[in-house]
Design a protein around this motif. Sequence first.
Motif, PDB file in Angstrom:
ATOM      1  N   LEU A 188       0.843  -1.191   0.000  1.00 54.05           N
ATOM      2  CA  LEU A 188       0.000   0.000   0.000  1.00 54.05           C
ATOM      3  C   LEU A 188       0.881   1.245   0.000  1.00 54.05           C
ATOM      4  CD1 LEU A 188      -3.034   0.704   0.104  1.00 54.05           C
ATOM      5  CD2 LEU A 188      -2.787   0.968   2.566  1.00 54.05           C
ATOM      6  N   GLU A 189       0.593   2.142  -0.915  1.00 55.75           N
ATOM      7  CA  GLU A 189       1.317   3.413  -1.024  1.00 55.75           C
ATOM      8  C   GLU A 189       0.315   4.556  -0.909  1.00 55.75           C
ATOM      9  OE1 GLU A 189       4.375   5.833  -3.997  1.00 55.75           O
ATOM     10  OE2 GLU A 189       3.612   3.841  -4.538  1.00 55.75           O
ATOM     11  N   ILE A 190       0.608   5.515  -0.026  1.00 52.94           N
ATOM     12  CA  ILE A 190      -0.287   6.640   0.236  1.00 52.94           C
ATOM     13  C   ILE A 190       0.434   7.924  -0.146  1.00 52.94           C
ATOM     14  CG2 ILE A 190      -1.596   7.870   2.000  1.00 52.94           C
ATOM     15  CD1 ILE A 190      -1.775   5.300   3.561  1.00 52.94           C
ATOM     16  N   ALA A 191      -0.237   8.770  -0.914  1.00 51.63           N
ATOM     17  CA  ALA A 191       0.285  10.080  -1.305  1.00 51.63           C
ATOM     18  C   ALA A 191      -0.646  11.149  -0.742  1.00 51.63           C
ATOM     19  CB  ALA A 191       0.381  10.195  -2.824  1.00 51.63           C
ATOM     20  N   ASP A 192      -0.101  12.013   0.123  1.00 52.35           N
ATOM     21  CA  ASP A 192      -0.874  13.083   0.745  1.00 52.35           C
ATOM     22  C   ASP A 192      -0.366  14.418   0.219  1.00 52.35           C
ATOM     23  OD1 ASP A 192      -2.727  14.308   2.355  1.00 52.35           O
ATOM     24  OD2 ASP A 192      -1.482  14.258   4.155  1.00 52.35           O
ATOM     25  N   ALA A 193      -1.281  15.330  -0.059  1.00 50.28           N
ATOM     26  CA  ALA A 193      -0.921  16.658  -0.557  1.00 50.28           C
ATOM     27  C   ALA A 193      -0.925  17.641   0.612  1.00 50.28           C
ATOM     28  CB  ALA A 193      -1.897  17.108  -1.642  1.00 50.28           C
ATOM     29  N   PHE A 194       0.249  18.184   0.949  1.00 50.21           N
ATOM     30  CA  PHE A 194       0.379  19.149   2.047  1.00 50.21           C
ATOM     31  C   PHE A 194       0.643  20.517   1.433  1.00 50.21           C
ATOM     32  CE2 PHE A 194       2.482  21.307   5.582  1.00 50.21           C
ATOM     33  CZ  PHE A 194       1.624  20.998   6.619  1.00 50.21           C
ATOM     34  N   GLY A 195      -0.406  21.329   1.348  1.00 46.87           N
ATOM     35  CA  GLY A 195      -0.346  22.601   0.650  1.00 46.87           C
ATOM     36  C   GLY A 195       0.680  23.591   1.173  1.00 46.87           C
ATOM     37  N   PRO A 196       0.892  23.735   2.504  1.00 46.18           N
ATOM     38  CA  PRO A 196       1.847  24.739   2.983  1.00 46.18           C
ATOM     39  C   PRO A 196       3.301  24.455   2.635  1.00 46.18           C
ATOM     40  CG  PRO A 196       0.284  24.142   4.703  1.00 46.18           C
ATOM     41  CD  PRO A 196       0.093  23.172   3.596  1.00 46.18           C
ATOM     42  N   ALA A 197       3.633  23.279   2.130  1.00 49.26           N
ATOM     43  CA  ALA A 197       5.015  22.951   1.782  1.00 49.26           C
ATOM     44  C   ALA A 197       5.247  23.167   0.295  1.00 49.26           C
ATOM     45  CB  ALA A 197       5.334  21.510   2.157  1.00 49.26           C
ATOM     46  N   ILE A 198       6.482  23.533  -0.056  1.00 49.01           N
ATOM     47  CA  ILE A 198       6.816  23.705  -1.468  1.00 49.01           C
ATOM     48  C   ILE A 198       6.724  22.373  -2.193  1.00 49.01           C
ATOM     49  CG2 ILE A 198       8.687  24.310  -3.049  1.00 49.01           C
ATOM     50  CD1 ILE A 198       9.561  26.449  -1.145  1.00 49.01           C
ATOM     51  N   VAL A 199       7.280  21.317  -1.587  1.00 50.46           N
ATOM     52  CA  VAL A 199       7.099  19.961  -2.114  1.00 50.46           C
ATOM     53  C   VAL A 199       5.829  19.424  -1.469  1.00 50.46           C
ATOM     54  CG1 VAL A 199       8.134  17.696  -2.391  1.00 50.46           C
ATOM     55  CG2 VAL A 199       9.593  19.717  -2.317  1.00 50.46           C
ATOM     56  N   SER A 200       4.715  19.632  -2.141  1.00 52.37           N
ATOM     57  CA  SER A 200       3.422  19.372  -1.502  1.00 52.37           C
ATOM     58  C   SER A 200       3.104  17.891  -1.394  1.00 52.37           C
ATOM     59  CB  SER A 200       2.294  20.076  -2.268  1.00 52.37           C
ATOM     60  OG  SER A 200       2.237  19.589  -3.596  1.00 52.37           O
ATOM     61  N   GLU A 201       3.554  17.066  -2.342  1.00 53.45           N
ATOM     62  CA  GLU A 201       3.186  15.652  -2.321  1.00 53.45           C
ATOM     63  C   GLU A 201       4.119  14.875  -1.407  1.00 53.45           C
ATOM     64  OE1 GLU A 201       1.554  12.978  -5.755  1.00 53.45           O
ATOM     65  OE2 GLU A 201       3.728  12.730  -5.691  1.00 53.45           O
ATOM     66  N   GLN A 202       3.538  14.193  -0.438  1.00 56.49           N
ATOM     67  CA  GLN A 202       4.283  13.380   0.512  1.00 56.49           C
ATOM     68  C   GLN A 202       3.838  11.924   0.338  1.00 56.49           C
ATOM     69  OE1 GLN A 202       6.579  14.916   2.401  1.00 56.49           O
ATOM     70  NE2 GLN A 202       5.951  16.969   1.727  1.00 56.49           N
ATOM     71  N   ARG A 203       4.790  11.036   0.088  1.00 55.17           N
ATOM     72  CA  ARG A 203       4.467   9.631  -0.183  1.00 55.17           C
ATOM     73  C   ARG A 203       4.986   8.739   0.937  1.00 55.17           C
ATOM     74  NH1 ARG A 203       2.498   7.907  -4.951  1.00 55.17           N
ATOM     75  NH2 ARG A 203       2.196   9.515  -6.544  1.00 55.17           N
TER      76      ARG A 203
END
Length: 233
Positions: A83-98
Amino acid sequence: STLYRSFLLAALPVLVFLGAMLGKPAFLALAGAWTLFLVISAVLARRGLSGVRVAREVYPSAFEGDEVAVAMVVEGDRPVRRLEIADAFGPAIVSEQRMLEPRPVGPGMRRRLEYGTLCSRQWGIYTVGPVQVQASDPAGLFRARRDLPLAEEFAVFPRVYDVAGLAPLGAQRSMAPHDVTASRTGQSLLYLGVRDYRAGDDLRHVHWPATARRGTLVVKEHEVDLAPYFTIF
């Protein structure tokens, strides 16, 4: 995995062609077995994602430059692997966190995945999410994807700086508890009462309902403002 899948898909028409041209049932049987294997793998990759649930745990605000810890709690109604989860964190420049969970997730299992990121953008209101979940079959040939509408607002406050030069002038932290007004005449927005009109009073402060009842001009008074304000240019 992609190379193996491409090889199997490319070999299917070759096996069918050889079996038909040479009259060899073994080639046709092998092509049928490979086809069945690929279909089962594709179904297993998609079947596990239908019961996956994800919950996010994060404090809804931070200051500029702060490090934020985010936890993702994963549960599943059916067994799912890789299972791989990708979360989008808007306040960060690199928004996608996997994040990757190599262990199987199934009924009665809870997996807690965490990642850390920085509030590297300027102050404002941002969105955290949505979440994208991916999984593969046990052989790792096919990957299925599912988008979860897990989104929430995240507030980034301006960075706080201590200005030592204002301390001798009586400056205090704006978030420190203090009395904002006092019950005497001033210029705050809190209403204190009414009094008779005096020469020089601003007509914008006239209390017209009270004036109509008494027949003489009555003006409004407000409490005195105790909160100091500083403007820096």
